[in-house]
Every structure is written in structure tokens, then in C-alpha cells.
Design a protein around this motif. Sequence first.
Motif, PDB file in Angstrom:
ATOM      1  N   UNK A 165       0.842  -1.204   0.000  1.00 20.69           N
ATOM      2  CA  UNK A 165       0.000   0.000   0.000  1.00 20.69           C
ATOM      3  C   UNK A 165       0.877   1.254   0.000  1.00 20.69           C
ATOM      4  N   UNK A 166       0.481   2.215  -0.814  1.00 24.01           N
ATOM      5  CA  UNK A 166       1.210   3.473  -0.838  1.00 24.01           C
ATOM      6  C   UNK A 166       0.808   4.332   0.351  1.00 24.01           C
ATOM      7  N   UNK A 167       1.738   5.150   0.793  1.00 27.11           N
ATOM      8  CA  UNK A 167       1.465   6.072   1.887  1.00 27.11           C
ATOM      9  C   UNK A 167       1.290   7.456   1.288  1.00 27.11           C
ATOM     10  N   UNK A 168       0.172   8.089   1.573  1.00 24.91           N
ATOM     11  CA  UNK A 168      -0.144   9.386   0.980  1.00 24.91           C
ATOM     12  C   UNK A 168      -0.135  10.471   2.042  1.00 24.91           C
ATOM     13  N   UNK A 169       0.271  11.656   1.627  1.00 25.54           N
ATOM     14  CA  UNK A 169       0.229  12.811   2.521  1.00 25.54           C
ATOM     15  C   UNK A 169      -1.103  13.537   2.372  1.00 25.54           C
ATOM     16  N   UNK A 170      -2.020  12.976   1.604  1.00 25.43           N
ATOM     17  CA  UNK A 170      -3.334  13.573   1.450  1.00 25.43           C
ATOM     18  C   UNK A 170      -4.381  12.483   1.654  1.00 25.43           C
ATOM     19  N   UNK A 171      -5.605  12.900   1.925  1.00 21.80           N
ATOM     20  CA  UNK A 171      -6.686  11.963   2.184  1.00 21.80           C
ATOM     21  C   UNK A 171      -7.768  12.153   1.116  1.00 21.80           C
ATOM     22  N   UNK A 172      -7.679  11.404   0.040  1.00 24.53           N
ATOM     23  CA  UNK A 172      -8.669  11.579  -1.032  1.00 24.53           C
ATOM     24  C   UNK A 172     -10.062  11.158  -0.591  1.00 24.53           C
ATOM     25  N   UNK A 173     -11.045  11.848  -1.112  1.00 22.34           N
ATOM     26  CA  UNK A 173     -12.436  11.524  -0.839  1.00 22.34           C
ATOM     27  C   UNK A 173     -12.882  10.454  -1.837  1.00 22.34           C
ATOM     28  N   UNK A 174     -12.777   9.192  -1.432  1.00 24.52           N
ATOM     29  CA  UNK A 174     -13.082   8.088  -2.340  1.00 24.52           C
ATOM     30  C   UNK A 174     -14.524   8.136  -2.832  1.00 24.52           C
ATOM     31  N   UNK A 175     -15.443   8.437  -1.948  1.00 26.32           N
ATOM     32  CA  UNK A 175     -16.853   8.455  -2.328  1.00 26.32           C
ATOM     33  C   UNK A 175     -17.115   9.504  -3.397  1.00 26.32           C
ATOM     34  N   UNK A 176     -16.538  10.672  -3.234  1.00 28.19           N
ATOM     35  CA  UNK A 176     -16.724  11.733  -4.225  1.00 28.19           C
ATOM     36  C   UNK A 176     -16.079  11.354  -5.548  1.00 28.19           C
ATOM     37  N   UNK A 177     -14.915  10.709  -5.456  1.00 29.98           N
ATOM     38  CA  UNK A 177     -14.230  10.298  -6.676  1.00 29.98           C
ATOM     39  C   UNK A 177     -15.042   9.238  -7.423  1.00 29.98           C
ATOM     40  N   UNK A 178     -15.580   8.286  -6.691  1.00 34.22           N
ATOM     41  CA  UNK A 178     -16.406   7.242  -7.316  1.00 34.22           C
ATOM     42  C   UNK A 178     -17.623   7.871  -7.988  1.00 34.22           C
ATOM     43  N   UNK A 179     -18.256   8.799  -7.317  1.00 32.28           N
ATOM     44  CA  UNK A 179     -19.439   9.458  -7.896  1.00 32.28           C
ATOM     45  C   UNK A 179     -19.073  10.183  -9.190  1.00 32.28           C
ATOM     46  N   UNK A 180     -17.944  10.864  -9.184  1.00 33.92           N
ATOM     47  CA  UNK A 180     -17.549  11.606 -10.387  1.00 33.92           C
ATOM     48  C   UNK A 180     -17.250  10.650 -11.539  1.00 33.92           C
ATOM     49  N   UNK A 181     -16.587   9.565 -11.241  1.00 35.81           N
ATOM     50  CA  UNK A 181     -16.280   8.587 -12.288  1.00 35.81           C
ATOM     51  C   UNK A 181     -17.548   7.933 -12.814  1.00 35.81           C
ATOM     52  N   UNK A 182     -18.456   7.606 -11.909  1.00 34.75           N
ATOM     53  CA  UNK A 182     -19.699   6.965 -12.337  1.00 34.75           C
ATOM     54  C   UNK A 182     -20.523   7.916 -13.198  1.00 34.75           C
ATOM     55  N   UNK A 183     -20.554   9.192 -12.822  1.00 34.63           N
ATOM     56  CA  UNK A 183     -21.286  10.185 -13.607  1.00 34.63           C
ATOM     57  C   UNK A 183     -20.690  10.314 -15.006  1.00 34.63           C
TER      58      UNK A 183
ATOM     59  N   UNK B 134      -4.044   4.990  -6.078  1.00 37.02           N
ATOM     60  CA  UNK B 134      -2.756   4.323  -5.894  1.00 37.02           C
ATOM     61  C   UNK B 134      -1.675   4.907  -6.800  1.00 37.02           C
ATOM     62  N   UNK B 135      -2.081   5.482  -7.939  1.00 40.67           N
ATOM     63  CA  UNK B 135      -1.120   6.027  -8.887  1.00 40.67           C
ATOM     64  C   UNK B 135      -0.685   7.452  -8.545  1.00 40.67           C
ATOM     65  N   UNK B 136      -1.369   8.080  -7.589  1.00 41.19           N
ATOM     66  CA  UNK B 136      -1.109   9.494  -7.278  1.00 41.19           C
ATOM     67  C   UNK B 136      -0.296   9.637  -6.002  1.00 41.19           C
ATOM     68  N   UNK B 137       0.555  10.657  -5.964  1.00 39.18           N
ATOM     69  CA  UNK B 137       1.340  10.936  -4.755  1.00 39.18           C
ATOM     70  C   UNK B 137       0.980  12.284  -4.144  1.00 39.18           C
ATOM     71  N   UNK B 138      -0.046  12.916  -4.716  1.00 42.04           N
ATOM     72  CA  UNK B 138      -0.507  14.198  -4.171  1.00 42.04           C
ATOM     73  C   UNK B 138      -1.917  14.460  -4.662  1.00 42.04           C
ATOM     74  N   UNK B 139      -2.587  15.387  -4.025  1.00 42.40           N
ATOM     75  CA  UNK B 139      -3.938  15.740  -4.447  1.00 42.40           C
ATOM     76  C   UNK B 139      -3.939  16.310  -5.861  1.00 42.40           C
ATOM     77  N   UNK B 140      -2.914  17.091  -6.184  1.00 39.82           N
ATOM     78  CA  UNK B 140      -2.826  17.675  -7.517  1.00 39.82           C
ATOM     79  C   UNK B 140      -2.642  16.615  -8.588  1.00 39.82           C
ATOM     80  N   UNK B 141      -1.782  15.632  -8.306  1.00 38.87           N
ATOM     81  CA  UNK B 141      -1.563  14.551  -9.269  1.00 38.87           C
ATOM     82  C   UNK B 141      -2.841  13.758  -9.481  1.00 38.87           C
TER      83      UNK B 141
END
Length: 263
Positions: free
Chosen positions: A1-19, A34-41
Motif C-alpha cells: 500500500x502506498x502512503x499518501x500525505x493527502x486523504x482523497x475523498x473516495x466516495x466523491x471520486x467514485x461518484x464523479x467517475x460513475x457520472x 494508488x497512482x497518485x502521490x498528491x492531491x494535484x496529481x
Amino acid sequence: MSVFSFRPDRSALVRRLRTAGCVYAEDEAELLIAAADSAGTLAGLVDRRVAGLPLEHVLGWAEFCGERIAVDPGVFVPRARTALLVDVAVAVTGPAAAVVDLCCGSGATTVALARRLAPRWLAAADVDPAAVACARRNLAPLAVPVFQGDLYDPLPVRWRGRLDLVLANAPYVPTAAVALMPPEARLHEAPVALDGGPDGLAVLRRVAEGAARWLAPGGHLVVETGQTQVDALRAALTAVGLHPTVTRDDDRDATAVTARRPG
């Protein structure tokens, strides 16, 4: 598992992808995070996916036969169903075989063959320069050469009549049906990797004609095709002196046709 310095909102991301129409939004969200190392990425990756870029092009890789295969923008994305092609090829090929993978795309099928066979020769070829560059990157660790050119044309002449296996995931979508393909394919993959001519078999017929000359006696050609094209392809293979066999896998929605050169 990657360690991130940010906490992505998985639910919001899933909703956006589904839409945006992503059928497997939950799985895609995990891969993008898993592919991102920052919120911007992450935001950049998601924007590209929502804009319609294939997930594999966004990530830069696709999983195929248990291998992670680099996939560059514009290059044909290996389909899970093509694993049947590899399974059938391995089943008909003996030890120390001479093997060529035509229409290799990213080199995914070639990597799988290298892992599962112990060939004395193994090479790949594709007509698309972008695919060749991508395949060379994937196959460099295995020291497998990748030739650029039309089907058999770039292969060393000394191999003619000596190949034990020719595998080809050639394009087989009829020209009129390309426009009906999902936009991820028709807008972001090379047309040369999709368009199989008026009935979808234009390239496969040429593959068959060449196989009759390039296969050793007893050698096999293995190709993928659509289920409705089987009879016409079988006739084309028989016409050039090859003996075809059809394998269907309904679970993978895949059809492979094997053709043996008599020996």
C-alpha cells in the motif's frame, strides 16, 4: 500500500467517475488513488479519465496475464479476452519453438508467451511506430526484438518456413463497425489496430496467406476473431492449405482460431 500525505475523498471520486460513465468506478478510483502521490496529481489523473482517456492510458499500464504492461497514449490497450489466444498458443506449441507475434501492439502477448514458453527464437512485429516503441520498452528486459513493418515483411528472410508458432491479434472489426466502438477505443487507439476492412478479415486473410509460407511443417498459426467471422476465416485458412480449429470461451467472450500447416 502506498502512503499518501493527502486523504482523497473516495466516495466523491467514485461518484464523479460513475457520472462520467465509468462502469467499474470503484475499482478505477482505487487504481487512480494508488497512482497518485498528491492531491494535484490525483486531480490531473481523474480529469484525464473523465475526459474519456482510457484508464490504461491514464495509468500508463494495463494488466495482462498477470503482467503489468506499459501502454503509451494511442497504443492499443490489451484486452482480457486475448488471454485465450495465449492459452491456445501455449497448448499447441512444443519446447524450443521459433515464435513470432504479429500485430503485437504494446507487446503484451509477446511478454506472456516469453513467460510461458521456452522459445529458441521469439520476436514481435507491428506496423504502427508508436506500438513498436511501446513494445520495445516492454520487451527490452526479455531481450526480445521488435520489428517495424507490415506483418511478415520486416522479419529476417532466413526464418521463412521455419516458424513453429505465429500468433497474431490482428484487427478484425469491420470498417463500418469501428464508428460503433466505445469512444475509448475509436478515439484513443490507432485505427490501424482496429479496422479489419469491409468484413473485418482483410488483415487476417493476409496473415493466413503468409503463414502458409512462413510456418514450418507442423507449425501453428493462432489468431483472434469475432464469433460471427469464424466460418469465413476457416474457409480462408483452408484455402491456403492450413487446417483450422476453433476454440470458444464464453466466459471471456473470446474466440481463437488455430491453423496447422500440414507436415
